[in-house]
Scaffold this motif. Structure first.
Motif, PDB file in Angstrom:
ATOM      1  N   ARG A 291       0.778  -1.290  -0.089  1.00 21.57           N
ATOM      2  CA  ARG A 291      -0.076  -0.031   0.137  1.00 21.57           C
ATOM      3  C   ARG A 291       0.824   1.414  -0.048  1.00 21.57           C
ATOM      4  N   LEU A 294       2.701   1.911  -3.282  1.00 22.25           N
ATOM      5  CA  LEU A 294       1.641   2.458  -4.247  1.00 22.25           C
ATOM      6  C   LEU A 294       1.280   3.817  -3.823  1.00 22.25           C
ATOM      7  N   GLN A 295       1.260   4.244  -2.736  1.00 19.99           N
ATOM      8  CA  GLN A 295       0.857   5.557  -2.406  1.00 19.99           C
ATOM      9  C   GLN A 295       2.043   6.418  -2.890  1.00 19.99           C
ATOM     10  N   GLU A 301       2.967  11.299  -8.895  1.00 22.01           N
ATOM     11  CA  GLU A 301       2.055  11.845  -9.899  1.00 22.01           C
ATOM     12  C   GLU A 301       1.250  13.214  -9.175  1.00 22.01           C
ATOM     13  N   ASP A 302       0.670  12.846  -8.304  1.00 19.78           N
ATOM     14  CA  ASP A 302      -0.500  13.949  -7.767  1.00 19.78           C
ATOM     15  C   ASP A 302      -0.319  13.773  -6.179  1.00 19.78           C
ATOM     16  N   MET A 305      -3.923  15.111  -4.560  1.00 13.16           N
ATOM     17  CA  MET A 305      -4.888  14.206  -4.453  1.00 13.16           C
ATOM     18  C   MET A 305      -4.553  13.132  -3.549  1.00 13.16           C
ATOM     19  N   ALA A 308      -5.810  14.298  -0.388  1.00 15.13           N
ATOM     20  CA  ALA A 308      -7.378  14.406  -0.422  1.00 15.13           C
ATOM     21  C   ALA A 308      -8.123  13.308  -0.237  1.00 15.13           C
ATOM     22  N   LEU A 309      -7.214  12.077  -0.587  1.00 13.33           N
ATOM     23  CA  LEU A 309      -7.674  10.648  -0.191  1.00 13.33           C
ATOM     24  C   LEU A 309      -7.430  10.166   1.191  1.00 13.33           C
ATOM     25  N   GLY A 310      -6.641  11.250   1.939  1.00 11.63           N
ATOM     26  CA  GLY A 310      -6.861  10.985   3.365  1.00 11.63           C
ATOM     27  C   GLY A 310      -5.541  10.331   4.058  1.00 11.63           C
TER      28      GLY A 310
ATOM     29  N   VAL B  77     -10.204  14.919   5.572  1.00  4.06           N
ATOM     30  CA  VAL B  77     -10.973  14.055   4.938  1.00  4.06           C
ATOM     31  C   VAL B  77     -10.852  12.595   5.738  1.00  4.06           C
ATOM     32  N   TYR B  83     -13.859  12.874  -2.020  1.00  6.32           N
ATOM     33  CA  TYR B  83     -13.619  13.936  -3.091  1.00  6.32           C
ATOM     34  C   TYR B  83     -13.465  13.415  -4.225  1.00  6.32           C
ATOM     35  N   PRO B  85     -12.463  15.180  -7.724  1.00 10.82           N
ATOM     36  CA  PRO B  85     -12.168  16.339  -8.404  1.00 10.82           C
ATOM     37  C   PRO B  85     -12.558  16.533  -9.842  1.00 10.82           C
ATOM     38  N   ARG B  89      -8.208  13.340 -11.992  1.00  8.23           N
ATOM     39  CA  ARG B  89      -6.901  13.180 -11.134  1.00  8.23           C
ATOM     40  C   ARG B  89      -6.638  11.956 -10.573  1.00  8.23           C
ATOM     41  N   PHE B  91      -4.850   8.087 -10.838  1.00 11.07           N
ATOM     42  CA  PHE B  91      -3.195   8.051 -10.891  1.00 11.07           C
ATOM     43  C   PHE B  91      -3.132   7.257 -12.152  1.00 11.07           C
ATOM     44  N   LEU B  94      -0.882   3.763 -12.155  1.00  9.94           N
ATOM     45  CA  LEU B  94      -1.366   2.795 -11.383  1.00  9.94           C
ATOM     46  C   LEU B  94      -2.403   1.954 -12.034  1.00  9.94           C
ATOM     47  N   GLN B  98      -5.426  -0.645  -8.114  1.00  5.59           N
ATOM     48  CA  GLN B  98      -4.433   0.008  -7.228  1.00  5.59           C
ATOM     49  C   GLN B  98      -4.953   1.425  -6.942  1.00  5.59           C
ATOM     50  N   ILE B 102      -5.374   2.379  -2.800  1.00  3.20           N
ATOM     51  CA  ILE B 102      -4.812   3.274  -1.831  1.00  3.20           C
ATOM     52  C   ILE B 102      -5.904   4.117  -1.434  1.00  3.20           C
ATOM     53  N   SER B 103      -7.036   4.209  -2.220  1.00  4.40           N
ATOM     54  CA  SER B 103      -8.305   5.029  -1.587  1.00  4.40           C
ATOM     55  C   SER B 103      -8.688   4.914  -0.274  1.00  4.40           C
ATOM     56  N   ARG B 104      -8.573   3.642   0.046  1.00  7.84           N
ATOM     57  CA  ARG B 104      -9.069   3.000   1.266  1.00  7.84           C
ATOM     58  C   ARG B 104      -8.298   3.466   2.534  1.00  7.84           C
ATOM     59  N   ARG B 105      -8.911   4.287   3.326  1.00  6.88           N
ATOM     60  CA  ARG B 105      -8.107   4.979   4.477  1.00  6.88           C
ATOM     61  C   ARG B 105      -8.007   3.991   5.703  1.00  6.88           C
ATOM     62  N   ARG B 150     -13.380   5.826  -6.386  1.00  3.33           N
ATOM     63  CA  ARG B 150     -12.476   6.038  -5.340  1.00  3.33           C
ATOM     64  C   ARG B 150     -12.699   6.887  -4.245  1.00  3.33           C
TER      65      ARG B 150
END
Lengths: 415, 239
Positions: A291, A294-295, A301-302, A305, A308-310, B77, B83, B85, B89, B91, B94, B98, B102-105, B150
Motif C-alpha cells: 500500500r 503504491l501511495q 503523480e499527484d 490528490m 485528499a484521499l486521506g 478527509v 472527494y 475532483p 485526477r 493515478f 497505477l 491499485q 490506496i483510496s481505502r483509508r 475512489r
C-alpha cells in the motif's frame, strides 16, 4: 523591403534547415575527436589505430544523424568490431578476453549498487521535488559506517569477555559473515535515521522553496564531508577491509577469487551483482504490492490528490527520505570491499548520480531509465579502467555528452 | 443536527488573489446541495477550502458540529469526506485496482472496502472489466467512474463531487447522474455542476456563485429553471 533582406540571412536559413545545423555540429565534434586521436596516435607511434578509431567515430556520427534504425544498428556493430580489433591489437586476444570479462563482472557489480544509490536520489526527487545534493555524502558516510561497524562487530566477536567467541568457536569465516550482515544493516539503519532526521527537522520547513532546499542540502553535503575528513582524513585515504591488516579476522567471507583459466573474478563482485538484483527486486515488489509503495507512486503523480484521499503526505516524504538515505547507506557500505571508504566519494558519487539520472532520462516514477543509466555508468567506468585507464575519470561525461546530443531527454525521456 | 456541513463567512486567498469573498452556506444532512455559477466564480475553491487545500483566512467551516477550518487536509478527509475532483485526477501509472486500494483509508476495514466494491460494481458494471488496466489508458468516461469509485471506498458522510459530467457524452452523463441519484442513500452530496438541468432531479437546494460571492440561494430548482432572467444573468446560458 526589410522582409526581403531578412529572408536571406543565414540565421533564417539555419532555422528552416535544422538538418544542416545537426551536420555542422557533428562535423565539428568529429574534427575535435579526430585531432585528439591523431595526436595520441602520433605520440604512441600507432597512427594506423588512430585512423581506425576516427573511422569508428565517423560511423558513430552517421548512426546518430541518419533516421534509419537499421543503418544505425549496422554502424554500431561495425564500431564494436573496430573497437575489438583495436583492443586485440593492443592487448592480445587473451588479454582482451581477461580484461573484458573482468570489467564486465566488476562493472555489473558497480552498476547494480549505483542503481540502488541513485534510485534513492530519484525517489526523493520524484516524490518530494527535492534535489538532494547531500545524497553522495550519504553514500560516502554509509561506506564509513559499514567499515566502522564491520570492524567494531568483529572486535566484539573476538572479545574473550563476551559470549560471542564461544558461540562462533573462533570460526573467522562465520564471524566475518555476521559482521558483514551487521555492518550492511547497521549502515542502512543509521543512514535512514540521519536522512529521516534531516528531512523531519530541516527540509520539512522548506517544501515549495527550491532555492532554500538546494542551499540546505548543499550545506549538509559540506558538513558531512568535512566531518568525514576530520575523522577519517582527506580523500587521498581509502579504507578497505583487509584481513589481517585493517581487519583482525584472518579472512573476509567473500574475499576469495573464482578462477576460470586465465580469467580471475573476485567472488565479492559476483556476490554484489546478486545482492543488487535481490534488493532491486524487493524494491520493485514493494512498489507494486504494498500500500505504501503504491501511495508513493501515486504521490509522485499527484501529491494533493493523495492527501485528499486521506493520507498524510508529509509522513510519506519522511519515509521516502529514510528509504533513499538508507539505500545510499546500504550501497556505500557493501561497496567498501570494492571501492573502499573515502571522504572524497561524496562529491564523486553525487556527480555520478546526476549523470545516471540525466543519461537515463527523468521519467516520473519509473526506474527503467535509472537502471540503464546506472548500467552505462558502472560498465563504462570499469571498461575504461581496464582498457583506457587515462579516460577512467571522464569517460562517463563523454558518454553523457554523446547521449545528450543524440537524445536530449535521456535514454527513456521525451525530447 | 440538521446540517452536516456549515460554512460561515469564509474568505479565501490563493496567493494574492482574493477568491472567496465571504461565502456562507449549509449542506443539510442526507440531501444533495448544488453549487452553480460560471467558470471562475469560486465553486471549486469552495470545495478545496472545505478540504483544507485552500484554508479560509477568515470565517470557519464546521463539519458534523466540529470546526475543521484549521486542520490539515488528511485529517479533514479522515472525518468522513470523499472527494471527486473536477479533472478526475486518477493515478495514471497505477492500475484501476491499485487506485482503489490506496483510496481505502486506515480507519476503513477491508470488509467495508469489499462491500463498497460491490456497490461500485453495481453502479458501474463495466468497471469489473478494466480493474487490472492501467488507469492512464482508460477513456474519459471510465476515468470518471474510477474517480467516483475512489470516493466510495470509505464510509463517507459527505461526498464533494466537482463537475462529474464534464467532457462526457450525453448518454454517459445520464448514467452517471443515475448513479449519483442512487448514492443519495449512502451519503450527503455537495455537487458542482454547470449543466444544472441534467442534475435537477438530484436535489432542490442550490447556491449560485458569482465573483467569489453567493448571489442567490434557493430550495426549489424548478423555480430557478423557470427564472430565465436569473439564469441568463449568472449562469451564462440562454435557452
Amino acid at each position: 523591403m526589410t522582409m526581403q533582406t531578412e529572408r536571406f540571412s543565414s540565421h533564417d536559413y539555419m532555422e528552416n534547415h535544422p538538418q544542416v545545423i545537426k551536420i555542422l555540429v557533428w562535423t565539428i565534434v568529429l574534427i575535435v575527436i579526430a585531432a585528439i586521436l591523431v595526436v595520441v596516435g602520433i605520440v604512441n607511434n600507432r597512427l594506423d589505430l588512430a585512423i581506425l578509431l576516427i573511422v569508428a567515430a565517423a560511423l558513430l556520427v552517421v548512426a546518430a544523424i541518419v533516421n534509419n534504425r537499421l543503418v544505425s544498428a549496422i554502424c554500431l556493430i561495425v564500431i564494436g568490431a573496430i573497437l575489438i580489433v583495436v583492443a586485440i591489437d593492443v592487448y592480445t586476444l587473451e588479454g582482451v578476453i581477461v580484461k573484458a570479462s573482468k570489467s564486465f563482472v566488476n562493472g555489473l557489480a558497480l552498476s547494480m549498487l549505483l542503481f540502488l544509490m541513485v534510485s534513492g536520489f530519484f525517489l526523493i526527487f520524484g516524490l518530494c521535488d527535492v534535489i538532494n545534493f547531500a545524497h553522495g555524502a550519504f553514500f560516502m558516510l554509509g561506506g564509513f559506517m559499514g567499515f566502522v561497524i564491520y570492524l567494531g562487530t568483529e572486535a566484539l566477536f573476538l572479545d574473550p569477555n563476551l559470549p560471542f567467541l564461544l558461540l562462533f568457536g573462533a570460526n573467522h569465516y562465520v564471524m566475518s559473515v555476521f559482521a558483514f550482515i551487521v555492518s550492511a544493516l547497521g549502515a542502512t539503519a543509521i543512514m535512514a535515521l540521519i536522512g529521516g532526521g534531516i528531512e523531519f527537522f530541516t527540509i520539512r520547513r522548506l517544501y515549495g522553496n527550491s532555492i532554500a532546499q538546494i542551499l540546505l542540502t548543499v550545506g549538509f553535503m559540506f558538513i558531512i564531508t568535512q566531518a568525514a575528513e576530520i575523522i577519517w582524513g582527506p580523500p587521498q585515504f581509502s579504507y578497505f577491509i583487509i584481513p589481517g591488516s585493517s581487519s583482525q579476522l584472518d579472512t573476509f567471507f567473500m574475499g576469495g577469487v573464482l578462477v576460470f583459466g586465465d580469467i580471475i573474478f573476485e567472488t565479492y563482485n559476483i556476490f554484489l551483482i546478486f545482492l543488487g538484483f535481490a534488493v532491486g527486486g524487493l524494491m520493485f515488489l514493494g512498489f507494486r504490492k504494498t500500500r505504501i509503495g503504491l501511495q508513493i507512486q501515486a504521490g509522485i503523480e499527484d501529491k494533493e490528490m493523495v492527501e485528499a484521499l486521506g493520507t498524510d503526505i508529509r509522513k510519506l516524504f519522511t519515509i521516502v527520505f529514510m528509504l533513499g538515505a538508507g539505500l545510499a547507506g546500504l550501497s556505500g557500505a557493501v561497496l567498501v570491499p570494492m571501492i573502499g571508504a573515502s571522504s572524497g566519494h561524496g562529491l564523486t558519487y553525487l556527480i555520478y548520480a546526476f549523470v545516471i539520472v540525466v543519461v537515463g532520462g527523468a521519467h516520473y516514477g519509473r526506474f527503467e531509465g535509472t537502471f540503464f543509466g546506472a548500467l552505462i555508468v558502472g560498465l563504462s567506468i570499469q571498461f575504461s579502467s581496464y582498457f583506457i585507464p587515462f579516460l577512467e575519470n571522464i569517460i562517463v561525461f563523454i558518454i553523457m555528452v554523446i547521449i545528450l546530443i543524440v537524445k536530449p531527454g535521456g535514454l527513456t525521456g521525451h525530447e | 443536527m440538521k446540517n452536516l456541513l456549515e460554512i460561515h463567512d469564509a474568505h479565501v486567498y490563493i496567493g494574492s488573489f482574493y477568491i472567496l469573498q465571504g461565502v456562507s452556506l449549509v449542506v443539510p444532512k442526507g440531501e444533495v446541495t448544488l453549487l452553480l455559477g460560471r467558470n471562475g466564480a469560486g465553486k471549486t475553491t469552495t470545495m478545496k477550502s472545505i478540504l483544507g487545500i485552500y484554508p479560509p483566512s477568515e470565517g470557519k467551516i464546521v463539519f458534523k458540529g466540529e470546526e475543521i477550518s484549521n486542520l490539515p487536509t488528511h485529517k479533514i478527509v479522515n472525518k468522513g469526506i470523499g472527494y471527486v475532483p473536477d479533472t478526475r485526477r486518477i493515478f495514471g501509472t497505477l492500475t484501476v485496482e491499485q487506485n482503489l486500494i490506496i483510496s481505502r483509508r486506515k480507519g476503513t476495514s477491508k470488509d467495508v472496502m469489499e462491500e463498497r466494491l460491490e456497490l461500485v460494481f453495481d453502479l458501474f458494471p463495466d468497471m469489473k472489466g478494466f480493474m487490472k488496466q492501467r488507469a492512464g489508458t482508460l477513456s474519459g468516461g471510465q476515468q470518471q467512474m474510477l474517480a467516483v469509485a475512489r470516493a466510495l471506498m470509505n464510509e463517507n458522510d459527505l461526498l464533494l463531487i466537482d463537475e462529474p459530467t464534464e467532457g462526457l457524452s450525453p448518454l454517459l452523463a445520464k448514467n452517471l447522474i443515475n448513479a449519483l441519484d442512487r448514492l443519495k442513500e449512502f451519503a450527503t452530496i455537495l455537487l458542482v455542476e454547470q449543466n444544472f438541468r441534467t442534475v435537477s432531479k438530484l436535489g432542490d437546494n442550490f447556491y449560485i456563485f458569482d465573483n467569489g460571492k453567493i448571489v442567490h440561494e434557493g430550495d426549489n430548482i424548478a423555480e430557478l429553471i423557470a427564472d430565465k432572467e436569473l439564469v441568463a444573468q449568472y449562469l451564462g446560458v440562454s435557452i
